[in-house]
Motif scaffolding. Structure first.
Motif, short mmCIF file in Angstrom:
data_model
loop_
_atom_site.label_atom_id
_atom_site.label_comp_id
_atom_site.label_asym_id
_atom_site.label_seq_id
_atom_site.Cartn_x
_atom_site.Cartn_y
_atom_site.Cartn_z
N ASN A 27 0.90 -1.20 0.02
CA ASN A 27 0.08 0.04 -0.13
C ASN A 27 0.88 1.33 0.03
O ASN A 27 0.89 1.78 0.93
N PRO A 28 1.53 1.62 -1.21
CA PRO A 28 2.31 2.55 -1.15
C PRO A 28 1.68 4.12 -0.85
O PRO A 28 2.49 4.88 -0.04
N GLU A 71 1.29 8.61 2.99
CA GLU A 71 0.46 9.44 3.86
C GLU A 71 0.99 9.37 5.46
O GLU A 71 0.95 10.37 5.94
N GLU A 72 1.55 8.15 5.75
CA GLU A 72 1.84 8.12 7.28
C GLU A 72 3.10 8.94 7.20
O GLU A 72 3.35 9.55 8.23
N ALA A 73 4.16 8.86 6.22
CA ALA A 73 5.40 9.32 6.35
C ALA A 73 5.20 10.89 6.53
O ALA A 73 5.67 11.88 7.04
N GLN A 74 4.18 11.48 5.67
CA GLN A 74 3.81 12.64 5.54
C GLN A 74 3.29 13.37 6.56
O GLN A 74 3.69 14.49 7.21
N ALA A 75 2.48 12.61 7.67
CA ALA A 75 1.88 12.83 8.96
C ALA A 75 3.08 13.02 9.84
O ALA A 75 2.93 13.89 10.72
N MET A 76 3.96 11.99 9.81
CA MET A 76 5.07 12.27 10.79
C MET A 76 5.84 13.37 10.43
O MET A 76 6.49 13.97 11.49
N LEU A 77 5.95 13.76 9.27
CA LEU A 77 7.11 14.90 8.89
C LEU A 77 5.99 16.07 9.44
O LEU A 77 6.71 16.97 9.96
#
Length: 238
Positions: free
Chosen positions: A221-222, A227-233
């Motif tokens: 699920n790329p 989306e998860e990486a963007q939220a962490m950033l």
């Protein structure tokens, strides 16, 4: 006034012989005590210019340039075959201070030879080595060993392209397993691949391909991962 006559001084024979023995210019064959002999040009009792030296103990012959008693310039070194007694060329190329230096070709056997650059009597610089097993190395050398960038092509047509050190694969490189249709690209240390990536490469045309192709590694699920990486950033910037 009486006239005194002094006897004429007679020059010792050894002085005359020594004067005649001084070698300068072109001379016929000069023999050493050990029966080595040289034919060619001299300067101040030293081999200098064009000449041919023969070593009695081995039968080896050097024919070429000399400078102040040493091989210097272009020349050929040959030795007699122990069976046929015919002369076989061992090295043909440039010399400096009695050692191979510059471009030259050396024959190690009928099936093995090197053509390329030399320094201080050793393979150094760019050169190509043909080994008796059929493999070929082409690239940089240092102190008689593969060193720097180079390619080793095996008799199977598999080959390595990359960095070498002390005669071994060392650093970034690619190994083409053309018999199987694969390519490894990565980092090597003392001939051992430490980390890298293996992919299929020309597998369809390979003579003995692997049973199964290498599967592609993909994220399930790329979009979710992005989306998860963007939220962490975003959280880290608050």
């Amino acid at each position: 006034m009486p006239i005194v006559k002094y006897p004429r001084t007679i020059e010792p024979l050894w002085i005359e012989w020594d004067r005649k023995a001084q070698k300068c210019g072109l001379r016929h064959t000069i023999y050493a005590v050990n029966r080595d002999h040289y034919t060619g040009e001299w300067l101040d009792n030293l081999k200098h210019g064009k000449g041919t030296q023969t070593w009695k103990s081995t039968g080896a012959i050097y024919n070429g340039d000399w400078k102040f008693g040493k091989r210097d310039g272009y020349g050929t070194y040959s030795i007699p075959d122990p069976v046929t007694k015919e002369y076989k060329k061992v090295y043909s190329g440039w010399w400096k201070n009695d050692k191979k230096c510059g471009y030259g070709i050396k024959f190690y056997s009928d099936m093995e030879y090197y053509e390329g650059e030399w320094s201080g009597g050793k393979r150094s610089g760019w050169g190509r080595m043909y080994y008796k097993d059929g493999s070929i190395y082409e690239g940089q050398w240092l102190e008689d060993q593969h060193s720097g960038q180079g390619m080793l092509r095996l008799t199977s047509e598999n080959r390595y392209e990359g960095t070498w050190k002390d005669g071994k694969k060392h650093g970034l490189g690619k190994f083409f397993y053309l018999t199987k249709g694969q390519l490894f690209e990565g980092f090597w240390v003392a001939d051992i691949p430490k980390c890298g990536t293996m992919i299929d490469f020309g597998r369809e045309e390979a003579p003995t391909p692997t049973q199964y192709p290498i599967p592609k590694i993909e994220l399930a699920n790329p979009d979710d991962v992005l989306e998860e990486a963007q939220a962490m950033l975003d959280d880290s910037q608050e």
